[in-house]
Write an enzyme that holds these catalytic residues in place. Structure first.
Site, short mmCIF file in Angstrom:
data_model
loop_
_atom_site.label_atom_id
_atom_site.label_comp_id
_atom_site.label_asym_id
_atom_site.label_seq_id
_atom_site.Cartn_x
_atom_site.Cartn_y
_atom_site.Cartn_z
N HIS A 52 0.80 -1.36 0.10
CA HIS A 52 0.03 0.14 -0.09
C HIS A 52 0.87 1.33 0.15
O HIS A 52 2.01 1.28 0.44
CB HIS A 52 -0.78 0.02 1.12
CG HIS A 52 -1.93 -1.16 1.21
ND1 HIS A 52 -2.93 -1.19 0.21
CD2 HIS A 52 -1.85 -2.30 1.84
CE1 HIS A 52 -3.73 -2.15 0.59
NE2 HIS A 52 -3.19 -2.81 1.19
N ILE A 343 -2.81 -5.95 14.25
CA ILE A 343 -1.78 -5.63 13.23
C ILE A 343 -2.59 -6.15 12.12
O ILE A 343 -2.53 -7.45 11.83
CB ILE A 343 -0.39 -6.24 13.55
CG1 ILE A 343 0.10 -5.68 14.84
CG2 ILE A 343 0.43 -5.85 12.57
CD1 ILE A 343 0.55 -4.33 14.93
N CYS A 407 6.63 -29.95 -11.61
CA CYS A 407 5.15 -29.22 -11.57
C CYS A 407 5.23 -28.82 -12.97
O CYS A 407 5.96 -27.75 -13.41
CB CYS A 407 4.91 -28.08 -10.76
SG CYS A 407 3.82 -26.90 -10.87
N CYS A 444 -3.86 -26.79 -12.71
CA CYS A 444 -3.92 -28.15 -12.41
C CYS A 444 -4.08 -28.52 -10.89
O CYS A 444 -4.55 -29.55 -10.44
CB CYS A 444 -3.48 -29.24 -13.29
SG CYS A 444 -1.83 -29.93 -12.61
#
Lengths: 488, 420
Positions: A52, A343, A407, A444
């Site tokens: 931010h 927090i 992967c 997947c």
């Protein structure tokens, strides 16, 4: 012989790990007590991943001050610690004269908070920045960005560990007392720990730990937000986060690009007092998609990959009004206890300034000696998918395990999986591998690779099938073998 | 420039086949028999055979070999042919990129390798639709897995993933896993299907569910998943004709495992990058009767093209593209396909989606809902050019029939419809 720590940090999220790292700059014996099996299992890992600007918070609040500082140092941190961060900017999109006024107020507040790089832009410029967006005008914040929240938290924790901090997972704090020497005696689900100082960075558990420290009266409520993750094919349509015009307390449902090229849609904000329920309802999924489609009309069910939710711990007063961050030492009630309350967002952006603030409270009370061997540099798991073909080739020639893709959706190689399995924190869950490599995070969802990863975990760590846990304690993946192998 | 930097050599080859499963192996063998010997099959696993390696049940090969084989046995017949003919293949090689110019790059343990091919055949198969993709609400415990993943754990990794099981979706793999889990001591409580009809084959309902007294509930969906560590149960509801849960019909099932058999998606990420255009209905490539995609010289067959119910037709489809690919390699082009094949609301899709009209072709299609005593009619400019009579047509069974080009004319599209 009992080990007396200088500091025990309760909660190893992004705040606890940032504090651990900042404190490891000094000659202190530091431990982190974490109830989960890894460091980013709750709020730190379950959010939008937005860095931010700091314009959305009341001027002079800790939220504003620490967020602005956190934003400024994020680039340097990402270089030191090797995590993904992009200062991609973001837009808050408006359509009505009221929106215009609201954005002007936000900009004014941002300027007072010390935020730079904000401008009001017209439709044409808005569509240059984000061609697919729907809206008439916007506030553009050039300094806003996105971070990989897993990579960031893990990097802080690993760097802390490399600088001598001990991490204790599966240690939920159940009691805190002080002994005759006024040292803290902390009982956890797994043992007893002793320390001169205590840090309460327990996130959702901050109210409970504060009570155990003898500092009562903080009311914490959860704000639960759900998200939908979209396929990487949608990534090029969203070069920066797109937000609606914010209210005072809520950022609104937005669409956010991730550092890995996905898009996330959300969150809603439902108040809850159940801090362990992460379910996502059908109504919320439908609501997120329809609401965010008013800003960015590229949300199609065929691109859904996964959904998730996160809970922000908000400190509220008796009227339910959300309060600022509280970072304190109450010397009378709990000497040498740094208490961090509420927090929530922008905690991810502000983590390191929060940690420095906490260390400052310590330094006001005792002299800290610099640790001359502190090394701020940490290297994460190499991302094969992000290398050029020539670099990939070189990597494989150095180590053939890079030549085996485990992967396929995210192109994660065996070499990376092995690095993740042998991580410095000793995390041994499936999600531990996932958060460190992006394996199983693709379209997947582990359909191709999870068997191989489970098998590698068993082989590398000498575990049996029924000892493999997915994420949290009790998330056992298997019930043993299908058939026992017979010795021949 | 790094002196060590080893340049990646580009290797020349006539045909690269991506994927050494049933489609890729069948295409390779047929191409070889047609004289294309400079070809290469690239397989990412350690062995050839593709998904058949984990399909240890039988029932494969009834059409292609007139005998019932297990998946590994069926694959072995093709692997034996590949070995006998000495057809070049590499395993442990994952293709990362296919370009529009037919350059193929793969990761191997020896380094990155790149081939320039005259033609590329896409035979990458499909992946399973996941929980996230269909957006099942609820918590995210472990114990929610697709049928194929459960099958791999059990049959390839000797790992038991389940004890008390609920299955969502009546796809074939889901039903086969219902039987497999039962045989290995798990308790399968029920199979739920959101459609008002089963999505798998009748023979699997008989042999995998009825024979083991596993109930199948149609028009039911899962509306919540419970548990924040391991799955503890699911909430099931009846759904209306728009698949919306009917309030008041919720029922809780305690289970540690939810198996999903909710559809397969052709795996076309590589194809898209090569400029292949997909059909929204099949999620496979748009092809002509030569199985050529919108990217010239790139062909597709098997489950990457459209999801089949029987592997026999995967092999047969892949074999049937060999003629065209061989011709393309030798002549450098094929006849353009200008005739589109359009469908009515009862047809889910057709493959091919366009033809040249100058050669006989096999039309593959699926109906959208179960129908009885119907005719599938192909018309051109109002004239019937082919008819197939069906006593029973169901979405689970792919319908194939040959269409002769002799009745076809140019300049007018084909219409496929169902008449009851």
């Amino acid at each position: 012989m009992k080990q007396l720590y200088d500091v025990l940090i309760i909660g190893g999220g992004v705040i606890g790990s940032a504090i651990a790292r900042e404190m490891s700059r000094y000659r202190l014996k530091i431990g982190v007590l974490e109830k989960n099996l890894d460091v980013c299992c709750e709020t730190s890992g379950r959010n939008s991943g937005v860095v931010h600007g700091g314009f959305a918070y009341n001027t002079d609040s800790l939220k504003a001050k620490l967020c602005v500082e956190g934003n400024k140092i994020m680039g340097q941190l990402s270089e030191e610690l090797d995590f993904a961060f992009q200062r991609c900017g973001k837009v808050l999109v408006g359509n009505t004269p009221e929106d215009q006024e609201s954005l002007e107020r936000t900009m004014k507040q941002g300027k007072a908070n010390g935020v730079s790089g904000m401008e009001l832009i017209g439709k044409e410029r808005l569509h240059e920045l984000v061609p697919a967006v729907i809206g008439e005008f916007a506030m553009y914040s050039a300094e806003s960005g996105i971070v990989d929240p897993f990579g960031y938290t893990i990097a802080l924790a690993e760097n802390a560990a490399e600088n001598g901090v001990d991490y204790f997972f599966d240690n939920e704090v159940t009691a805190i007392e002080r002994d005759a020497d006024s040292n803290y005696v902390i009982t956890t689900s797994a043992g007893t720990f002793y320390s001169r100082w205590v840090v309460n960075s327990a996130g959702l558990g901050c109210g409970k730990i504060s009570e155990l420290l003898g500092i009562g009266g903080y009311k914490i409520i959860g704000s639960k937000g759900d998200y939908i993750i979209l396929d990487k094919r949608t990534g090029p349509l969203l070069p920066m986060p797109v937000y609606p015009v914010p209210s005072n307390t809520y950022m609104g449902i937005h669409v956010t690009n991730t550092t890995d090229g996905n898009v996330i849609v959300g969150p809603n904000a439902d108040l809850t007092d159940n801090f362990t329920y992460y379910g996502v309802s059908q109504e919320n999924m439908d609501y997120l998609a329809s609401s965010a489609s008013d800003l960015w009309p590229c949300i199609h069910k065929k691109d859904y990959i996964r959904n998730y939710s996160g809970i922000l711990p908000k400190w509220v007063d008796e009227n339910g009004a959300i309060q600022d961050f509280k970072i304190e030492v109450q010397d009378l009630k709990a000497p040498r206890a740094i208490n961090l309350i509420g927090i929530e967002s922008p905690g991810l952006t502000a983590a390191v300034p929060i940690a420095r603030y906490a260390v400052g409270l310590m330094a006001e009370r005792e002299k800290l000696t610099l640790n001359s061997s502190f090394n701020p540099i940490r290297k994460g798991v190499v991302r094969f998918a992000e290398l050029s073909k020539e670099e990939q080739n070189l990597k494989i020639l150095e180590n053939p395990e890079y030549g085996e893709v485990i992967c396929r959706c995210e192109t994660v190689t065996k070499a990376e999986i092995l690095q993740a399995i042998h991580n410095p924190l000793g995390v041994d869950t499936m999600t531990g591998i996932k958060y460190r490599t992006r394996s199983m995070m693709g379209r997947c969802q582990g359909g191709y690779c999870q068997m191989r990863i489970a098998q590698l975990l068993e082989q590398e760590l000498g575990k049996k099938e029924d000892q493999i846990q997915y994420a949290r304690k009790g998330s056992q993946m298997f019930f043993g073998k299908v058939r026992q192998e017979v010795e021949s | 420039m790094n002196a060590q930097l080893k340049e990646i050599q580009v290797e020349q080859v006539d045909v690269v086949i991506i994927g050494g499963g049933p489609a890729g192996l069948a295409a390779a063998a047929e191409l070889y028999r047609r004289g294309i010997h400079n070809l290469l099959v690239i397989e990412r696993e350690k062995q050839l055979g593709g998904i058949l390696r984990q399909c240890i049940h039988d029932g494969f090969g009834l059409t292609r070999f007139q005998t019932a084989l297990s998946g590994p046995e069926y694959a072995q017949r093709f692997i034996d042919t590949i070995e006998e003919l000495n057809i070049p293949y590499i395993t442990d090689a994952t293709v990362l990129e296919v370009t529009h110019e037919r350059q193929v790059t793969a990761v191997t343990r020896e380094g990155m390798r790149t081939w320039q091919a005259k033609a590329v055949i896409l035979t990458m198969g499909c992946r399973e639709r996941t929980r996230g993709a269909i957006g099942i609400p609820g918590e995210r415990p472990t114990g929610v897995l697709t049928a194929g993943v459960a099958q791999a754990y059990m049959n390839l990794f000797n790992t038991m993933p389940a004890k008390e099981v609920v299955i969502l979706g009546s796809g074939d793999i889901g039903m086969i896993m219902a039987r497999r889990l039962t045989l290995e001591g798990a308790h399968v409580k029920a199979v739920f299907e959101i459609q008002p009809y089963p999505s798998g084959l009748p023979r699997n309902i008989e042999q995998c569910l009825n024979d083991y007294d596993i109930p199948l509930y149609l028009s039911h969906g899962i509306t919540a998943i419970h548990g924040n560590t391991r799955l503890t149960g699911v909430t099931v509801s009846k759904v209306d004709e728009n698949f919306k849960p009917i309030p008041g019909t919720e029922k809780e099932y305690k289970c540690d495992t939810l198996i999903l058999s909710v559809g397969l998606i052709p795996e076309n990420e590589l194809s898209l990058d090569a400029g292949v255009i997909l059909d929204e209905r099949t999620r496979g490539a748009l092809v002509d009767e030569n199985f050529q995609t919108a990217a010239e010289g790139i062909f597709a067959a098997g489950n990457v093209l459209h999801v089949h119910d029987l592997v026999d037709f995967v092999s047969i489809e892949a074999e049937s593209l060999a003629d065209s690919v061989a011709k393309y390699v030798i002549e450098g082009s094929l006849k353009p396909a200008a005739i589109s094949i359009n469908t009515d609301c009862n047809i889910g899709y057709t493959v091919p989606q366009r033809v040249s009209g100058e050669k006989e072709f096999t039309l593959s299609l699926r109906v959208k809902r179960p129908m009885k005593d119907c005719r599938i009619v192909v018309r051109q400019a109002g004239k019937e050019v082919a008819v197939k009579k069906m006593k029973k047509a169901i979405p689970a069974e792919m319908i194939r029939f040959v269409i002769s080009h002799e009745k076809l004319v140019s300049g007018s599209d084909l219409e496929v419809c169902v008449e009851c």
